[in-house]
Write a protein that holds these residues in place. Sequence first.
Motif, PDB file in Angstrom:
ATOM      1  N   PRO A  13      73.590  88.283   3.332  1.00  0.00           N
ATOM      2  CA  PRO A  13      72.464  89.052   3.858  1.00  0.00           C
ATOM      3  C   PRO A  13      71.786  88.343   5.018  1.00  0.00           C
ATOM      4  N   THR A  14      71.086  89.107   5.812  1.00  0.00           N
ATOM      5  CA  THR A  14      70.210  88.555   6.844  1.00  0.00           C
ATOM      6  C   THR A  14      68.863  88.236   6.206  1.00  0.00           C
ATOM      7  N   VAL A  15      68.389  87.011   6.409  1.00  0.00           N
ATOM      8  CA  VAL A  15      67.073  86.623   5.913  1.00  0.00           C
ATOM      9  C   VAL A  15      66.044  86.943   6.993  1.00  0.00           C
ATOM     10  N   VAL A  16      65.020  87.686   6.612  1.00  0.00           N
ATOM     11  CA  VAL A  16      63.945  88.039   7.531  1.00  0.00           C
ATOM     12  C   VAL A  16      62.656  87.399   7.035  1.00  0.00           C
ATOM     13  N   ILE A  17      62.068  86.543   7.865  1.00  0.00           N
ATOM     14  CA  ILE A  17      60.849  85.826   7.536  1.00  0.00           C
ATOM     15  C   ILE A  17      59.644  86.675   7.935  1.00  0.00           C
ATOM     16  N   VAL A  18      58.713  86.851   6.991  1.00  0.00           N
ATOM     17  CA  VAL A  18      57.499  87.636   7.248  1.00  0.00           C
ATOM     18  C   VAL A  18      56.293  86.695   7.122  1.00  0.00           C
ATOM     19  N   PRO A  19      55.786  86.178   8.245  1.00  0.00           N
ATOM     20  CA  PRO A  19      54.661  85.238   8.172  1.00  0.00           C
ATOM     21  C   PRO A  19      53.348  85.929   7.825  1.00  0.00           C
ATOM     22  N   GLY A  20      52.330  85.111   7.549  1.00  0.00           N
ATOM     23  CA  GLY A  20      50.999  85.633   7.307  1.00  0.00           C
ATOM     24  C   GLY A  20      50.249  85.887   8.597  1.00  0.00           C
ATOM     25  N   LEU A  21      48.943  86.042   8.500  1.00  0.00           N
ATOM     26  CA  LEU A  21      48.141  86.407   9.674  1.00  0.00           C
ATOM     27  C   LEU A  21      48.084  85.298  10.724  1.00  0.00           C
ATOM     28  N   ARG A  22      48.370  84.070  10.327  1.00  0.00           N
ATOM     29  CA  ARG A  22      48.352  82.975  11.308  1.00  0.00           C
ATOM     30  C   ARG A  22      49.645  82.905  12.112  1.00  0.00           C
ATOM     31  N   ASP A  23      50.552  83.846  11.841  1.00  0.00           N
ATOM     32  CA  ASP A  23      51.824  83.920  12.557  1.00  0.00           C
ATOM     33  C   ASP A  23      52.637  82.649  12.376  1.00  0.00           C
ATOM     34  N   HIS A  24      53.166  82.099  13.457  1.00  0.00           N
ATOM     35  CA  HIS A  24      54.145  81.026  13.394  1.00  0.00           C
ATOM     36  C   HIS A  24      53.461  79.660  13.444  1.00  0.00           C
ATOM     37  N   VAL A  25      53.657  78.902  12.371  1.00  0.00           N
ATOM     38  CA  VAL A  25      53.119  77.549  12.288  1.00  0.00           C
ATOM     39  C   VAL A  25      54.306  76.591  12.273  1.00  0.00           C
ATOM     40  N   PRO A  26      54.380  75.654  13.231  1.00  0.00           N
ATOM     41  CA  PRO A  26      55.587  74.829  13.390  1.00  0.00           C
ATOM     42  C   PRO A  26      56.012  74.074  12.132  1.00  0.00           C
ATOM     43  N   ASP A  27      55.056  73.521  11.369  1.00  0.00           N
ATOM     44  CA  ASP A  27      55.435  72.717  10.205  1.00  0.00           C
ATOM     45  C   ASP A  27      55.315  73.489   8.891  1.00  0.00           C
ATOM     46  N   HIS A  28      55.283  74.802   8.956  1.00  0.00           N
ATOM     47  CA  HIS A  28      55.219  75.645   7.763  1.00  0.00           C
ATOM     48  C   HIS A  28      56.604  75.718   7.122  1.00  0.00           C
ATOM     49  N   TRP A  29      56.655  75.871   5.797  1.00  0.00           N
ATOM     50  CA  TRP A  29      57.950  75.920   5.117  1.00  0.00           C
ATOM     51  C   TRP A  29      58.793  77.110   5.559  1.00  0.00           C
ATOM     52  N   GLN A  30      58.155  78.220   5.959  1.00  0.00           N
ATOM     53  CA  GLN A  30      58.943  79.352   6.452  1.00  0.00           C
ATOM     54  C   GLN A  30      59.651  78.993   7.753  1.00  0.00           C
ATOM     55  N   THR A  31      58.961  78.285   8.630  1.00  0.00           N
ATOM     56  CA  THR A  31      59.561  77.865   9.902  1.00  0.00           C
ATOM     57  C   THR A  31      60.708  76.896   9.657  1.00  0.00           C
ATOM     58  N   ILE A  32      60.497  75.944   8.745  1.00  0.00           N
ATOM     59  CA  ILE A  32      61.540  74.974   8.408  1.00  0.00           C
ATOM     60  C   ILE A  32      62.742  75.684   7.787  1.00  0.00           C
ATOM     61  N   LEU A  33      62.473  76.641   6.912  1.00  0.00           N
ATOM     62  CA  LEU A  33      63.556  77.397   6.283  1.00  0.00           C
ATOM     63  C   LEU A  33      64.358  78.167   7.320  1.00  0.00           C
ATOM     64  N   ALA A  34      63.676  78.822   8.258  1.00  0.00           N
ATOM     65  CA  ALA A  34      64.380  79.578   9.302  1.00  0.00           C
ATOM     66  C   ALA A  34      65.269  78.661  10.124  1.00  0.00           C
ATOM     67  N   ASP A  35      64.780  77.468  10.438  1.00  0.00           N
ATOM     68  CA  ASP A  35      65.585  76.504  11.202  1.00  0.00           C
ATOM     69  C   ASP A  35      66.805  76.053  10.403  1.00  0.00           C
ATOM     70  N   GLU A  68      66.300  78.063  -3.073  1.00  0.00           N
ATOM     71  CA  GLU A  68      66.811  78.548  -4.354  1.00  0.00           C
ATOM     72  C   GLU A  68      66.556  80.045  -4.506  1.00  0.00           C
ATOM     73  N   PHE A  69      65.356  80.447  -4.150  1.00  0.00           N
ATOM     74  CA  PHE A  69      65.017  81.866  -4.270  1.00  0.00           C
ATOM     75  C   PHE A  69      65.842  82.723  -3.317  1.00  0.00           C
ATOM     76  N   VAL A  70      66.105  82.218  -2.117  1.00  0.00           N
ATOM     77  CA  VAL A  70      66.946  82.947  -1.163  1.00  0.00           C
ATOM     78  C   VAL A  70      68.332  83.164  -1.753  1.00  0.00           C
ATOM     79  N   ARG A  71      68.890  82.117  -2.345  1.00  0.00           N
ATOM     80  CA  ARG A  71      70.224  82.249  -2.940  1.00  0.00           C
ATOM     81  C   ARG A  71      70.219  83.257  -4.088  1.00  0.00           C
ATOM     82  N   GLU A  72      69.187  83.206  -4.913  1.00  0.00           N
ATOM     83  CA  GLU A  72      69.124  84.149  -6.033  1.00  0.00           C
ATOM     84  C   GLU A  72      69.019  85.589  -5.547  1.00  0.00           C
ATOM     85  N   LEU A  73      68.110  85.827  -4.603  1.00  0.00           N
ATOM     86  CA  LEU A  73      67.895  87.188  -4.127  1.00  0.00           C
ATOM     87  C   LEU A  73      69.074  87.705  -3.307  1.00  0.00           C
ATOM     88  N   GLY A  74      69.824  86.799  -2.710  1.00  0.00           N
ATOM     89  CA  GLY A  74      70.916  87.207  -1.833  1.00  0.00           C
ATOM     90  C   GLY A  74      72.206  87.534  -2.544  1.00  0.00           C
TER      91      GLY A  74
END
Length: 224
Positions: free
Chosen positions: A7-29, A181-187
């Motif tokens: 599957p394609t993983v699509v990251i949906v950030p919160g209202l602060r949008d893109h934070v460089p050291d956020h776990w979502q940003t690290i995961l996307a990288d 882990e959650f990505v693997r489970e959901l995917g």
Amino acid sequence: MSITPSPTVVIVPGLRDHVPDHWQTILADKLGDARTVPPLESGRLSRDTQVAALEGALSDIGGPVVLIAHSAGVLTTVHWAQRHHRPIILGALLAAPPDFDTPLPEGYPTLEALRENGWTQTPRTPLPFPSIVAASTNDPLATFESVTDLARAWGSRLVDVGPVGHLNPAAGYGEWPRAEEFVRELGRVPPDKTVWRMTAPPSGSLLPPRGREPSVRPRPWRRS
């Protein structure tokens, strides 16, 4: 028809949008081929603008998708699911959803601002795809009890991830290995499910051929 295992993983950030050291940003990288809902130039506090941005990010994806949402991105995902139907959604990780129906700490949007921008009341109907709610036990933006109630209403599997604050850099996250882990489970595609790689017909609809739409039901709510 072709079966697409990844599957394609699509990251949906919160209202602060893109934070460089956020776990979502690290995961996307780390994932390399993940997509992230683009940052908004204006209207960041608008629910409708956030929902439209998510729909835009999904509009050209024909294969299966796993959504990875955090904070207000969770509520964007839930509001999006009220308006749009895409059977390609395999599931969603809903991490640290805030409680927008009660006052937030100082420095965050007021209840009046959230109401004026369409965020209240939070939808409480079952989601049309499997989901995992990752709940913090000491989140300043929502009590564990309120998140438990949301998970039950959405038909999500509730996971207690411990005292992780709002699961953001201010709370020390940073990298969050459990997200992978959650990505693997959901995917994982269940063996009895067919995943359609679809191209939009002239009408722009992304529904599969009539009579062949996969039946996706929310998982029974349980706490783990």
